[in-house]
Design a protein around this motif. Structure first.
Motif, PDB file in Angstrom:
ATOM      1  N   THR A  23       0.812  -1.220   0.000  1.00 51.08           N
ATOM      2  CA  THR A  23       0.000   0.000   0.000  1.00 51.08           C
ATOM      3  C   THR A  23       0.842   1.266   0.000  1.00 51.08           C
ATOM      4  N   GLU A  24       2.165   1.108  -0.111  1.00 55.57           N
ATOM      5  CA  GLU A  24       3.051   2.263  -0.271  1.00 55.57           C
ATOM      6  C   GLU A  24       3.592   2.348  -1.698  1.00 55.57           C
ATOM      7  N   GLY A  25       3.131   1.452  -2.555  1.00 52.50           N
ATOM      8  CA  GLY A  25       3.533   1.494  -3.959  1.00 52.50           C
ATOM      9  C   GLY A  25       4.769   0.702  -4.292  1.00 52.50           C
ATOM     10  N   ASN A  26       5.253  -0.125  -3.379  1.00 49.51           N
ATOM     11  CA  ASN A  26       6.419  -0.966  -3.658  1.00 49.51           C
ATOM     12  C   ASN A  26       5.976  -2.249  -4.344  1.00 49.51           C
ATOM     13  N   GLN A  27       6.620  -2.573  -5.460  1.00 48.87           N
ATOM     14  CA  GLN A  27       6.279  -3.787  -6.192  1.00 48.87           C
ATOM     15  C   GLN A  27       6.848  -5.003  -5.482  1.00 48.87           C
ATOM     16  N   LEU A  28       5.988  -5.991  -5.241  1.00 54.47           N
ATOM     17  CA  LEU A  28       6.401  -7.202  -4.539  1.00 54.47           C
ATOM     18  C   LEU A  28       6.562  -8.391  -5.462  1.00 54.47           C
ATOM     19  N   SER A  29       5.746  -8.482  -6.481  1.00 55.75           N
ATOM     20  CA  SER A  29       5.839  -9.618  -7.398  1.00 55.75           C
ATOM     21  C   SER A  29       5.166  -9.276  -8.709  1.00 55.75           C
ATOM     22  N   THR A 447       2.422   1.613 -16.134  1.00 55.32           N
ATOM     23  CA  THR A 447       0.988   1.369 -16.311  1.00 55.32           C
ATOM     24  C   THR A 447       0.437   0.512 -15.181  1.00 55.32           C
ATOM     25  N   ALA A 448       1.204  -0.483 -14.762  1.00 55.05           N
ATOM     26  CA  ALA A 448       0.760  -1.332 -13.657  1.00 55.05           C
ATOM     27  C   ALA A 448       0.681  -0.527 -12.363  1.00 55.05           C
ATOM     28  N   LEU A 449       1.661   0.321 -12.106  1.00 49.79           N
ATOM     29  CA  LEU A 449       1.613   1.148 -10.906  1.00 49.79           C
ATOM     30  C   LEU A 449       0.427   2.105 -10.973  1.00 49.79           C
ATOM     31  N   GLY A 450       0.143   2.631 -12.170  1.00 50.38           N
ATOM     32  CA  GLY A 450      -1.028   3.487 -12.320  1.00 50.38           C
ATOM     33  C   GLY A 450      -2.313   2.772 -11.963  1.00 50.38           C
ATOM     34  N   ALA A 451      -2.410   1.500 -12.373  1.00 45.01           N
ATOM     35  CA  ALA A 451      -3.589   0.712 -11.997  1.00 45.01           C
ATOM     36  C   ALA A 451      -3.634   0.489 -10.483  1.00 45.01           C
ATOM     37  N   ALA A 452      -2.486   0.248  -9.867  1.00 43.11           N
ATOM     38  CA  ALA A 452      -2.438   0.075  -8.412  1.00 43.11           C
ATOM     39  C   ALA A 452      -2.868   1.355  -7.701  1.00 43.11           C
ATOM     40  N   ILE A 453      -2.487   2.504  -8.260  1.00 44.46           N
ATOM     41  CA  ILE A 453      -2.910   3.780  -7.678  1.00 44.46           C
ATOM     42  C   ILE A 453      -4.431   3.931  -7.756  1.00 44.46           C
ATOM     43  N   CYS A 454      -5.002   3.555  -8.904  1.00 39.90           N
ATOM     44  CA  CYS A 454      -6.473   3.570  -9.013  1.00 39.90           C
ATOM     45  C   CYS A 454      -7.102   2.646  -7.969  1.00 39.90           C
TER      46      CYS A 454
END
Length: 521
Positions: A23-29, A447-454
């Motif tokens: 939930t801090e935007g760090n990619q885990l997998s 793009t994936a991070l953008g989706a996570a932000i949404c």
């Protein structure tokens, strides 16, 4: 309290991936599978989307990303989706998929031509309302389905986009959102709502448009059916996402007026943010809704830079792939190290793989390498590889010039992300060609991070997309232009444009085959 997570599902032109973030935007997998959109021999220019195979790949990516992250699916607060734009899916009244095509499907050339012949002003009229032309929009494709597959057309009850299709597969709910729906050409970009009158004008039925929800809106929870098919939990909320370039902007904090993002994937998109809806009379640039409410974008697209590099890898680098595997490296890293030794301009070798965008008459010359010699110490695979990188930068330079002409803005920096930004060599070439600072975020798959932000916004963690983007996005590197290289590339760019135009003329005359051309051109 258990730690919580977010998931992004990203359906690009060349692959599908699921990515888990905290939930801090760090990619885990992440888990990714390449997918392919095959031409039907009966319909030249077709680019079919196989929803059954591709949903199976999506489910694999979802499950494997959860396993790799070593988390419990109940701790995933929200999921959102992103995808290539322009690809459409048609459904019947029972929400069963009937027909689908991927983004640059061009089987509808006849329909596009007929529409313009019978209504000469219609394309400009549609563009002035929607910011789109028949180059990529859904209207000629719907006309093609009506003419060639009347049974499917009659059964069609809904249309939406691939990111919406993923939302539907996750929830069973039919919906769409502005940033990708606007690419259909049946959308009023000023009001950020469907424009059914465009369908009526074109002789198409109006009652096929699903509800619109802005990006970051909670749509519903994971359905019980989806939960049975995957490791996902019905406790997870599914959130409206967006088109890949727009969510790339979100994932790189390109969320303010006047910012420029360049997204280097299978296709390269240059996006210029504007808080005003502005449509240009010359119809060279596309105008889209941003995923950020109240924001729009000028867009210019370079065709296939990432796919060209993948073709070069698969066609010519078998031994290099083996060497890379033995060393535990990416084959592109090996190639970059050697290509960096090649001088600016690749010993005079030019690659031509994408034309500068002209949205009203959009087509591309035949793929070309030209002006090379037979000295293998100069003109070898590393030289050809570098020329592919330089070609993408030249196209982008042309697109930046178009934006400058349209806006009068002269930016001092651009933000560069997605797969191409992993290459320091490509980043530096881009900075040198454009003559501006290139800023690269920590998370390259924007793009994936953008989706996570949404997903974070829809799950209630942030009040809006802008605040979430500012909290999530971290920066990696900046590349400043080398003044001497910029001077050299500016001269080379002018030559490249002339070569490109000559190659385009040859294709227009039928001497060679266009790499791609819009329906009706």
């Amino acid at each position: 309290m258990n730690k919580k997570y977010l998931m992004a599902i990203d359906g690009g032109t060349g692959s599908i991936r699921a990515v888990v973030f905290d939930t801090e935007g760090n990619q885990l997998s992440s888990h990714q599978r390449e997918w392919f959109h095959h031409e039907d021999p009966a319909y030249p220019g077709s680019m079919n989307f196989d929803w059954e195979t591709n949903w199976a790949l999506a489910k694999e990516c979802i499950d494997e990303s959860i396993k790799k992250a070593e988390i419990h699916s109940k701790d995933i607060l929200g999921i959102s989706t992103t995808s290539m734009r322009e690809g459409i899916v048609l459904y019947d009244e029972n929400l069963k998929e009937l027909w689908a095509c991927a983004n640059v499907d061009s089987r509808s050339s006849k329909e596009a031509s007929d529409m313009i012949v019978h209504h000469p002003s219609i394309e400009k009229d549609i563009y002035m309302l929607s910011g789109q032309t028949s180059a990529l929009d859904a209207i000629p494709r719907l006309l093609w389905v009506k003419e060639n597959l009347p049974d499917i057309y009659e059964k069609t009850r809904y249309i939406n986009m691939f990111n919406d299709w993923l939302i539907y597969k996750l929830t069973g709910i039919m919906t769409s959102e502005p940033s990708n729906a606007c690419t259909t050409g049946i959308f009023n970009i000023a009001t950020r709502a469907w424009a059914p009158e465009i369908l009526s004008t074109c002789g198409l039925k109006e009652d096929i448009l699903p509800p619109i929800a802005e990006s970051g809106t909670a749509i519903g929870n994971v359905s019980s059916q989806c939960s049975e098919e995957t490791l996902l939990s019905t406790e997870t909320v599914v959130v409206s996402g967006g088109g890949d370039a727009q969510l790339g902007g979100v994932g790189t904090a390109v969320v303010k007026d006047g910012q420029i993002g360049i997204f280097g994937g299978s296709f390269w998109q240059l996006e210029y943010n504007t808080s005003k809806v502005q449509v240009q009379e010359d119809m060279k640039l596309r105008v889209n809704c941003h995923a950020v409410p109240g924001m729009w974008q000028y867009e210019a697209i370079a065709f296939n830079p990432g796919l060209v590099l993948r073709w070069f890898r698969d066609a010519f680098l078998d031994l290099d792939k083996v060497k890379a595997e033995e060393q535990g490296k990416d084959v592109y890293d090996l190639m970059n190290a050697e290509a960096e030794k090649i001088p600016v301009g690749s010993y005079g070798l030019y690659g031509v793989f994408s034309n500068i965008m002209d949205y009203k008459a959009w087509r591309h010359a035949a793929p070309t390498f030209t002006n090379f010699g037979l000295d293998p110490f100069k003109w070898n695979k590393y030289t050809f590889y570098r020329s592919i990188l330089e070609n993408a930068a030249f196209v982008t330079r042309g697109h930046l010039d178009l934006v400058k002409e349209a806006t009068g803005d002269n930016p001092s920096e651009v933000i560069f992300s997605n797969g191409a930004s992993k290459s320091p060599l490509w980043c530096q070439i881009l900075a040198d060609v454009l003559g501006v600072t290139v800023k690269v975020p920590m998370v390259k798959e924007a793009t994936a991070l953008g989706a996570a932000i949404c997903a974070a916004v829809g799950a209630g963690l942030y009040k809006d997309i802008q605040s979430a983007a500012q909290a999530f996005v971290q920066w990696d590197k900046e590349y400043t232009p080398n003044d001497e290289n910029h001077k050299l590339y500016t001269a080379l760019f002018e030559t490249w444009k002339k070569i490109n135009n000559h190659q385009l003329q040859q294709a227009d005359e039928g001497l060679t085959t266009h790499m791609w051309k819009a329906p009706g051109i």
